[in-house]
Design a protein around this motif. Structure first.
Motif, PDB file in Angstrom:
ATOM      1  N   GLY A 124       0.819  -1.202   0.000  1.00  0.00           N
ATOM      2  CA  GLY A 124       0.000   0.000   0.000  1.00  0.00           C
ATOM      3  C   GLY A 124       0.854   1.254   0.000  1.00  0.00           C
ATOM      4  O   GLY A 124       2.082   1.200   0.030  1.00  0.00           O
ATOM      5  N   GLY A 125       0.167   2.401  -0.015  1.00  0.00           N
ATOM      6  CA  GLY A 125       0.878   3.677   0.050  1.00  0.00           C
ATOM      7  C   GLY A 125       1.762   3.899  -1.155  1.00  0.00           C
ATOM      8  O   GLY A 125       1.579   3.308  -2.213  1.00  0.00           O
ATOM      9  N   PHE A 126       2.764   4.746  -0.987  1.00  0.00           N
ATOM     10  CA  PHE A 126       3.707   5.031  -2.066  1.00  0.00           C
ATOM     11  C   PHE A 126       4.970   5.625  -1.471  1.00  0.00           C
ATOM     12  O   PHE A 126       5.064   5.850  -0.261  1.00  0.00           O
ATOM     13  CB  PHE A 126       3.090   5.960  -3.122  1.00  0.00           C
ATOM     14  CG  PHE A 126       2.637   7.306  -2.602  1.00  0.00           C
ATOM     15  CD1 PHE A 126       3.453   8.415  -2.714  1.00  0.00           C
ATOM     16  CD2 PHE A 126       1.386   7.454  -2.019  1.00  0.00           C
ATOM     17  CE1 PHE A 126       3.032   9.658  -2.241  1.00  0.00           C
ATOM     18  CE2 PHE A 126       0.956   8.692  -1.556  1.00  0.00           C
ATOM     19  CZ  PHE A 126       1.786   9.793  -1.663  1.00  0.00           C
ATOM     20  N   GLY A 127       5.963   5.858  -2.312  1.00  0.00           N
ATOM     21  CA  GLY A 127       7.208   6.478  -1.839  1.00  0.00           C
ATOM     22  C   GLY A 127       7.937   5.605  -0.834  1.00  0.00           C
ATOM     23  O   GLY A 127       8.163   4.411  -1.062  1.00  0.00           O
ATOM     24  N   TYR A 128       8.275   6.205   0.304  1.00  0.00           N
ATOM     25  CA  TYR A 128       9.045   5.501   1.334  1.00  0.00           C
ATOM     26  C   TYR A 128       8.170   4.698   2.295  1.00  0.00           C
ATOM     27  O   TYR A 128       8.683   4.108   3.254  1.00  0.00           O
ATOM     28  CB  TYR A 128       9.880   6.516   2.131  1.00  0.00           C
ATOM     29  CG  TYR A 128      10.950   7.197   1.308  1.00  0.00           C
ATOM     30  CD1 TYR A 128      12.200   6.591   1.114  1.00  0.00           C
ATOM     31  CD2 TYR A 128      10.730   8.427   0.710  1.00  0.00           C
ATOM     32  CE1 TYR A 128      13.182   7.197   0.357  1.00  0.00           C
ATOM     33  CE2 TYR A 128      11.711   9.050  -0.056  1.00  0.00           C
ATOM     34  CZ  TYR A 128      12.930   8.431  -0.227  1.00  0.00           C
ATOM     35  OH  TYR A 128      13.902   9.037  -0.987  1.00  0.00           O
ATOM     36  N   ASP A 129       6.865   4.632   2.053  1.00  0.00           N
ATOM     37  CA  ASP A 129       5.947   3.934   2.966  1.00  0.00           C
ATOM     38  C   ASP A 129       6.356   2.491   3.276  1.00  0.00           C
ATOM     39  O   ASP A 129       6.233   2.053   4.425  1.00  0.00           O
ATOM     40  CB  ASP A 129       4.515   3.955   2.420  1.00  0.00           C
ATOM     41  CG  ASP A 129       3.868   5.334   2.500  1.00  0.00           C
ATOM     42  OD1 ASP A 129       4.482   6.263   3.072  1.00  0.00           O
ATOM     43  OD2 ASP A 129       2.748   5.490   1.976  1.00  0.00           O
ATOM     44  N   PRO A 130       6.858   1.702   2.304  1.00  0.00           N
ATOM     45  CA  PRO A 130       7.227   0.321   2.622  1.00  0.00           C
ATOM     46  C   PRO A 130       8.417   0.205   3.582  1.00  0.00           C
ATOM     47  O   PRO A 130       8.649  -0.864   4.146  1.00  0.00           O
ATOM     48  CB  PRO A 130       7.598  -0.286   1.254  1.00  0.00           C
ATOM     49  CG  PRO A 130       6.913   0.580   0.257  1.00  0.00           C
ATOM     50  CD  PRO A 130       6.933   1.956   0.847  1.00  0.00           C
ATOM     51  N   LEU A 131       9.172   1.292   3.770  1.00  0.00           N
ATOM     52  CA  LEU A 131      10.323   1.270   4.676  1.00  0.00           C
ATOM     53  C   LEU A 131      10.029   1.881   6.037  1.00  0.00           C
ATOM     54  O   LEU A 131      10.819   1.740   6.959  1.00  0.00           O
ATOM     55  CB  LEU A 131      11.502   2.059   4.071  1.00  0.00           C
ATOM     56  CG  LEU A 131      12.168   1.525   2.817  1.00  0.00           C
ATOM     57  CD1 LEU A 131      13.384   2.377   2.486  1.00  0.00           C
ATOM     58  CD2 LEU A 131      12.563   0.071   2.989  1.00  0.00           C
ATOM     59  N   PHE A 132       8.903   2.582   6.163  1.00  0.00           N
ATOM     60  CA  PHE A 132       8.642   3.373   7.365  1.00  0.00           C
ATOM     61  C   PHE A 132       7.874   2.537   8.372  1.00  0.00           C
ATOM     62  O   PHE A 132       6.667   2.340   8.248  1.00  0.00           O
ATOM     63  CB  PHE A 132       7.880   4.645   6.990  1.00  0.00           C
ATOM     64  CG  PHE A 132       7.944   5.722   8.039  1.00  0.00           C
ATOM     65  CD1 PHE A 132       9.131   6.394   8.285  1.00  0.00           C
ATOM     66  CD2 PHE A 132       6.817   6.075   8.768  1.00  0.00           C
ATOM     67  CE1 PHE A 132       9.192   7.397   9.236  1.00  0.00           C
ATOM     68  CE2 PHE A 132       6.867   7.072   9.721  1.00  0.00           C
ATOM     69  CZ  PHE A 132       8.054   7.737   9.963  1.00  0.00           C
TER      70      PHE A 132
END
Length: 198
Positions: free
Chosen positions: A150-158
């Motif tokens: 889900g989300g976008f950008g740095y979301d998978p790392l946060f």
């Protein structure tokens, strides 16, 4: 209120349309306009104002612009205002989001302090002299690898310890309530609601 976003990013439109429910959210392309400007400010607020003013000159109607990014104190605050371009100078081209995430993970490889925070500076511009600004943050840490679709950008790392998940693993309604953009957008929505009721 009908508002035009200073972006071509469909993900941002979808996210802000939910946050600003009750108001109509458009992209410049919905009005047959193209929008691009050079974001050369030194702060998130500088860049949000640059975008808001540039779009307002094109559409001459209320606009919202935001500038956001992620900062890692152990990296001296990087990527910061350069979040969207992080790693591109080294690569010699603009990197896609997964490539930027990989670049950040490599920078963090031997760093134990993985605290990080997002910042969102949001501007509501009604005309040349009626401008409202909000800035919010969102704290977490950098995961060891990306998780979630889900989300976008740095979301998978946060990674959010209190949820045991990355932002990319959260339902959209939860993200929109607790994120930097969600909190800034909620404050802007309060302003818009108040203006409409006056």
């Amino acid at each position: 209120m009908e508002i035009v976003l200073a972006t071509g990013n469909l993900h941002k439109k979808e996210e802000l349309a939910e946050i600003l429910s009750g108001h109509r959210v458009l992209l410049p392309s919905d009005l047959g306009s193209s929008f691009d400007c050079i974001e050369d400010g030194e702060t998130y607020l500088d860049n949000a104002l640059i975008k808001a003013r540039a779009l307002y000159q094109v559409v001459k109607r209320p606009v919202i612009a935001d500038d956001s990014g992620i900062s890692v104190p152990a990296l001296g605050g990087a990527p910061g205002v350069y979040s969207a371009r992080y790693g591109s100078e080294e690569a010699g081209r603009m990197l896609e989001s997964p490539e930027r995430n990989d670049f950040l993970l490599k920078k963090m490889e031997h760093i134990r302090d993985r605290k990080a925070f997002f910042v969102c500076s949001m501007v509501l511009m009604l005309d040349d002299y009626r401008i409202y600004t909000v800035q919010e943050t969102f704290s977490g840490e950098i995961a060891r690898e990306p998780f979630g679709g889900g989300g976008f950008g740095y979301d998978p790392l946060f990674y959010l310890e209190e949820y045991g998940k990355t932002v990319a693993q959260l339902p959209a309604d939860v993200k929109n309530r607790i994120s930097h953009r969600g909190k800034a957008g909620a404050a802007i929505k309060d302003i818009m609601d108040r203006l409409e009721s006056m």
